[in-house]
Design a protein around this motif. Sequence first.
Motif, PDB file in Angstrom:
ATOM      1  N   ASP A  48      39.173  31.456  47.015  1.00 26.16           N
ATOM      2  CA  ASP A  48      38.822  31.679  48.748  1.00 26.16           C
ATOM      3  C   ASP A  48      37.472  32.869  48.774  1.00 26.16           C
ATOM      4  N   ARG A  49      37.251  33.269  47.262  1.00 24.20           N
ATOM      5  CA  ARG A  49      35.942  33.935  47.464  1.00 24.20           C
ATOM      6  C   ARG A  49      34.473  33.167  47.111  1.00 24.20           C
ATOM      7  N   LYS A  50      35.391  32.020  46.486  1.00 22.39           N
ATOM      8  CA  LYS A  50      33.733  30.811  46.490  1.00 22.39           C
ATOM      9  C   LYS A  50      33.670  30.583  47.833  1.00 22.39           C
ATOM     10  N   LYS A  52      34.423  32.212  50.466  1.00 24.23           N
ATOM     11  CA  LYS A  52      33.743  32.502  51.751  1.00 24.23           C
ATOM     12  C   LYS A  52      32.476  32.282  51.587  1.00 24.23           C
ATOM     13  N   LYS A  53      32.036  32.582  49.698  1.00 23.62           N
ATOM     14  CA  LYS A  53      30.255  32.094  49.448  1.00 23.62           C
ATOM     15  C   LYS A  53      29.492  30.909  49.478  1.00 23.62           C
ATOM     16  N   GLU A  54      30.673  30.334  50.115  1.00 24.64           N
ATOM     17  CA  GLU A  54      30.222  28.302  50.453  1.00 24.64           C
ATOM     18  C   GLU A  54      29.672  28.021  48.988  1.00 24.64           C
ATOM     19  N   THR A 115      44.853  34.114  21.728  1.00 26.13           N
ATOM     20  CA  THR A 115      44.974  35.905  21.718  1.00 26.13           C
ATOM     21  C   THR A 115      43.456  36.680  20.886  1.00 26.13           C
ATOM     22  N   SER A 116      43.204  37.559  20.964  1.00 26.36           N
ATOM     23  CA  SER A 116      41.877  38.183  20.986  1.00 26.36           C
ATOM     24  C   SER A 116      42.197  38.579  19.605  1.00 26.36           C
ATOM     25  N   SER A 117      42.959  38.103  18.693  1.00 26.39           N
ATOM     26  CA  SER A 117      42.750  39.555  16.952  1.00 26.39           C
ATOM     27  C   SER A 117      43.636  38.344  16.758  1.00 26.39           C
ATOM     28  N   PHE A 139      37.042  34.599  27.082  1.00 29.22           N
ATOM     29  CA  PHE A 139      36.184  36.000  27.765  1.00 29.22           C
ATOM     30  C   PHE A 139      36.849  35.867  29.056  1.00 29.22           C
ATOM     31  N   ASN A 140      37.078  37.348  29.389  1.00 27.48           N
ATOM     32  CA  ASN A 140      37.020  37.765  30.742  1.00 27.48           C
ATOM     33  C   ASN A 140      36.100  38.176  31.689  1.00 27.48           C
ATOM     34  N   PRO A 141      36.117  37.702  33.294  1.00 34.00           N
ATOM     35  CA  PRO A 141      36.110  36.712  33.340  1.00 34.00           C
ATOM     36  C   PRO A 141      36.167  35.416  33.640  1.00 34.00           C
ATOM     37  N   PRO A 222      25.622  44.114  30.786  1.00 37.32           N
ATOM     38  CA  PRO A 222      25.805  43.072  31.987  1.00 37.32           C
ATOM     39  C   PRO A 222      26.502  44.422  32.643  1.00 37.32           C
ATOM     40  N   MET A 223      27.510  44.741  31.766  1.00 39.78           N
ATOM     41  CA  MET A 223      28.739  46.213  32.570  1.00 39.78           C
ATOM     42  C   MET A 223      28.031  46.939  31.548  1.00 39.78           C
ATOM     43  N   GLY A 224      28.428  48.701  31.369  1.00 36.05           N
ATOM     44  CA  GLY A 224      28.595  49.787  30.729  1.00 36.05           C
ATOM     45  C   GLY A 224      30.055  49.654  29.522  1.00 36.05           C
ATOM     46  N   LEU A 231      38.190  46.395  32.254  1.00 32.95           N
ATOM     47  CA  LEU A 231      37.686  45.108  33.354  1.00 32.95           C
ATOM     48  C   LEU A 231      39.243  44.835  31.716  1.00 32.95           C
ATOM     49  N   ILE A 232      38.779  44.840  30.382  1.00 30.16           N
ATOM     50  CA  ILE A 232      39.776  43.801  29.498  1.00 30.16           C
ATOM     51  C   ILE A 232      41.140  44.394  29.311  1.00 30.16           C
ATOM     52  N   GLY A 233      41.189  45.973  30.227  1.00 30.98           N
ATOM     53  CA  GLY A 233      42.209  46.426  29.611  1.00 30.98           C
ATOM     54  C   GLY A 233      42.339  47.909  28.843  1.00 30.98           C
TER      55      GLY A 233
END
Length: 279
Positions: A48-50, A52-54, A115-117, A139-141, A222-224, A231-233
């Motif tokens: 949906d977001r995509k 909306k962003k056309e 699995t992550s590890s 990798f997330n997202p 890009p993110m602290g 974000l990862i949890g």
Amino acid sequence: MKIGVIGTGTMGSGIAQVFIEKGYEVILNGISESEIKNGFNIIDKNLDRKVKKEKITLEDKEAILEKLNICVEIDELKECDIVVEAIVENMEVKKELFKKLDEVVKEDTILATNTSSLSITEIALSTKRPDKVIGMHFFNPAPVMKLVEIIEGVASSQETVDKVHELCNQISKDPVMVKEAPGFIVNRILVPMINEAIGILGDGIATKEEIDKAMKLGAGHPMGPLELSDLIGNDVVLFIMEVLHKEFGDDKYRPHTLLKKMVRGNLLGRKTKNGFYKY
Ligand code: 3HC
């Protein structure tokens, strides 16, 4: 080619989205009706977001969703050519699932884990096809991040590696090859860095905003690290630190007490709407 994805959390649904957007037929498996609904909703909202962003049209969205089938029964994955597992990070639960999958799917089906590890080799041992078991770490997202780590277990065959490599190219991901080792490449570097940031916060050296700003502006991230942990949890971050600590036995991987305290307090990040930040 038919793709099975098991797990309807952020990663499972994100991975399923990647494949359906590239035109693959996907069967997304979850443990309950409410879980698969949850997975479907994540994908639906993202698309949906995509719209909306056309970036895509409503017709595109509908065509993409046509490719998505959802189910709660593992048996329904029997026709899949590759199954990507993205369930809870628990070795016993994964082994049980792979054992069952091995009995259900076709002889030549590849069984991949996100699995992550955890050890691919150990997961593979629960099947009669360890040569066809491999790590496919997104990798997330997942719909955005270009990387997939392809992790070779001790028994993964070259044929399996080549097929997964080709599949990554088909879905416009840019893979790297890794031999099995705790945390592979990214998490072995990234997660101790996040743990260190949590240590700086816990020691009262700087505020969360200052730590995140420092790494964004000073290291070009890009993110602290603290917003990334959310974000990862924070539970996933703790789990990976525990695996690194246990496997390497080195004190530099000891999870910071603040991280443990936050996980105990259910401050898991975005998924509980509360972590280092509130959502
Ligand atoms: N799902 C789907 N799409 C998303 C999304 C999400 N959760 N979050 C953002 N996006 C999309 C946006 O819609 C946007 O798409 P567009 O370019 O087509 O318009 C694009 O991503 C960029 O988003 P924004 O403009 O809103 O924001 P940013 O430019 O800040 O990008 C980010 C967001 C991609 C998340 C970026 O901040 C980033 O790269 N962060 C670091 C993420 C990271 O390090 N991930 C790895 C974590 S480790 C891991 O997953 C391994 C595991 O084992 C722990």
